[in-house]
Scaffold this motif. Structure first.
Motif, PDB file in Angstrom:
ATOM      1  N   LEU A 276       0.777  -1.245  -0.054  1.00  0.00           N
ATOM      2  CA  LEU A 276      -0.073   0.076  -0.024  1.00  0.00           C
ATOM      3  C   LEU A 276       0.915   1.279   0.148  1.00  0.00           C
ATOM      4  O   LEU A 276       2.128   1.069  -0.373  1.00  0.00           O
TER       5      LEU A 276
ATOM      6  N   ASP B  81       3.887  -2.673   4.246  1.00  0.00           N
ATOM      7  CA  ASP B  81       2.444  -2.518   4.752  1.00  0.00           C
ATOM      8  C   ASP B  81       1.937  -3.748   5.446  1.00  0.00           C
ATOM      9  O   ASP B  81       0.756  -3.677   6.291  1.00  0.00           O
TER      10      ASP B  81
ATOM     11  N   ALA C  63      -7.873  -3.395  -1.051  1.00  0.00           N
ATOM     12  CA  ALA C  63      -7.208  -2.142  -0.640  1.00  0.00           C
ATOM     13  C   ALA C  63      -8.005  -1.735   0.589  1.00  0.00           C
ATOM     14  O   ALA C  63      -7.277  -1.062   1.390  1.00  0.00           O
TER      15      ALA C  63
ATOM     16  N   ILE D 266       1.199   0.171  -5.644  1.00  0.00           N
ATOM     17  CA  ILE D 266       0.182  -0.429  -4.678  1.00  0.00           C
ATOM     18  C   ILE D 266      -0.805  -1.168  -5.464  1.00  0.00           C
ATOM     19  O   ILE D 266      -1.162  -1.109  -6.730  1.00  0.00           O
TER      20      ILE D 266
ATOM     21  N   GLU E 173      -4.839   5.827  -0.458  1.00  0.00           N
ATOM     22  CA  GLU E 173      -3.416   5.202  -0.386  1.00  0.00           C
ATOM     23  C   GLU E 173      -2.546   5.951  -1.389  1.00  0.00           C
ATOM     24  O   GLU E 173      -1.207   6.098  -1.377  1.00  0.00           O
TER      25      GLU E 173
END
Length: 348
Positions: free
Chosen positions: A23, A233, A44, A39, A66
């Motif tokens: 992310l 992340d 997400a 990303i 993000e």
């Protein structure tokens, strides 16, 4: 180097890793070092309060946030891209969301993104398909030229040693009869003319980058090494699973969506082998290819969410073939500096 009108300071793309692994923190810090941070759009919004009630709205909202946060981290350096699999539900809406949020590029695989140019027209967002053969590259370029009068801005050639879902048969993967990265790259370069090509799948260090660049590649894409970074992340449990993995722990598995995949042996997979089922309390319709019924052995979305949250018992931990070579968790900048140092030495 310039890809279209966008500058990439170092020829490294961080591969997109779904359900919260790559992310804004990882992508932003890769871009901050001059590379292309990516990303993943896949779920997400898994951490949004309304994720199971309104999955599409939650995912699009999170994706926009993000991208914005990644840009803030990057501070104007590198590029911020989004990986959007063709197999996801609401592919078009997700592409348009990424464009509206200012993504520098959309990278798309898990099938050929035949209509990707339709979703980015009128914007500065670059289009990059992921292919695993020269045939696929040739077919896609021909269609884009005929229907959209354009070519891909760059290509990612993904070999059989990648992590997650793979564009090869299980038989090819198990008996290692799939073509090598070198073979695929050589064949793809013959049909793409002036399109920059990045090599992915089992790519690990600067020596690999030097080898492929000498063959004519523009650079490399790698993902697994970036999991074991402080800025990734994913949970610390996921990062440590990469560090702890031995070669014999990395397996080819059957994904519920009908594709083979590569993952670390975990308690959840052991239970699945014994006949247990691991299903979501509520299906959020994330993948078009999923049967979405009790015939599947497990819900891949739930299993990947558990992994990124740090649940070793119930998580599915996707990885590339080289996870066993990762021995410690480092900073993103340290990984990139090491790769670039090796590359410069090998390229002499």
């Amino acid at each position: 180097m310039f890809i279209g009108k966008k500058e990439l300071e170092i020829p490294i793309i961080q591969g997109g890793m779904g359900v919260g692994v790559s992310l804004s923190s990882l992508a932003g810090n890769v871009a901050k070092c001059g590379g292309m941070g990516v990303i993943s759009s896949v779920n997400a919004g898994y951490g949004e309060k309304d994720f199971f009630k309104n999955p599409l709205e939650a995912n699009l909202r999170a994706l926009k946030n993000e991208i914005k946060k990644a840009r803030e981290i990057a501070g104007g350096k590198g590029m911020i891209a989004v990986n959007i699999m063709t197999a996801v539900s609401h592919f078009g809406e997700t592409c348009r969301c990424a464009v509206q949020a200012g993504a520098d590029a959309i990278i798309s695989g898990a099938g050929l993104p035949m209509d990707l140019p339709d979703y980015v027209k009128g914007s500065s967002t670059l289009c990059a398909p992921i292919v695993s053969s020269a045939r696929a590259a040739k077919l896609l370029i021909k269609r884009w030229l005929r229907h959209y009068d354009c070519k891909p801005d760059f290509l990612v050639v993904e070999g059989s040693k990648a992590g997650g879902h793979l564009g090869f048969s299980k038989e090819e993967l198990l008996d290692e009869s799939a073509k090598s990265n070198e073979e695929i790259l050589r064949e793809v370069l013959e049909v793409v003319e002036d399109i920059p090509v990045f090599v992915a799948g089992g790519v690990y260090d600067g020596n690999d980058m030097a080898k492929y660049c000498k063959m004519g590649a523009a650079g490399i894409q790698l993902a697994t090494r970036f999991i074991a970074t402080h800025e990734c992340d994913a949970s610390d449990v996921f990062k440590q699973a990469i560090v702890n993995a031995k070669k014999e722990d990395i397996h080819i598995i059957a994904s519920p969506v009908g594709m083979p995949a590569r993952a670390i042996k975990s308690p959840m997979l052991e239970r699945i082998e014994k006949g247990e089922k691991f299903l979501a309390v509520r299906c959020n319709g994330c993948l078009t290819a999923c049967p979405k019924n009790d015939s599947i052995p497990y819900c891949i979305s739930r299993a990947l969410i558990e992994a990124v949250k740090g649940n070793w018992q119930d998580g599915l931990f996707f990885t590339g073939s080289n996870a066993y070579r990762v021995t410690e968790i480092k900073k993103v900048s340290e990984v990139i500096d090491e790769i670039m140092g090796q590359y410069q030495e090998a390229a002499k």
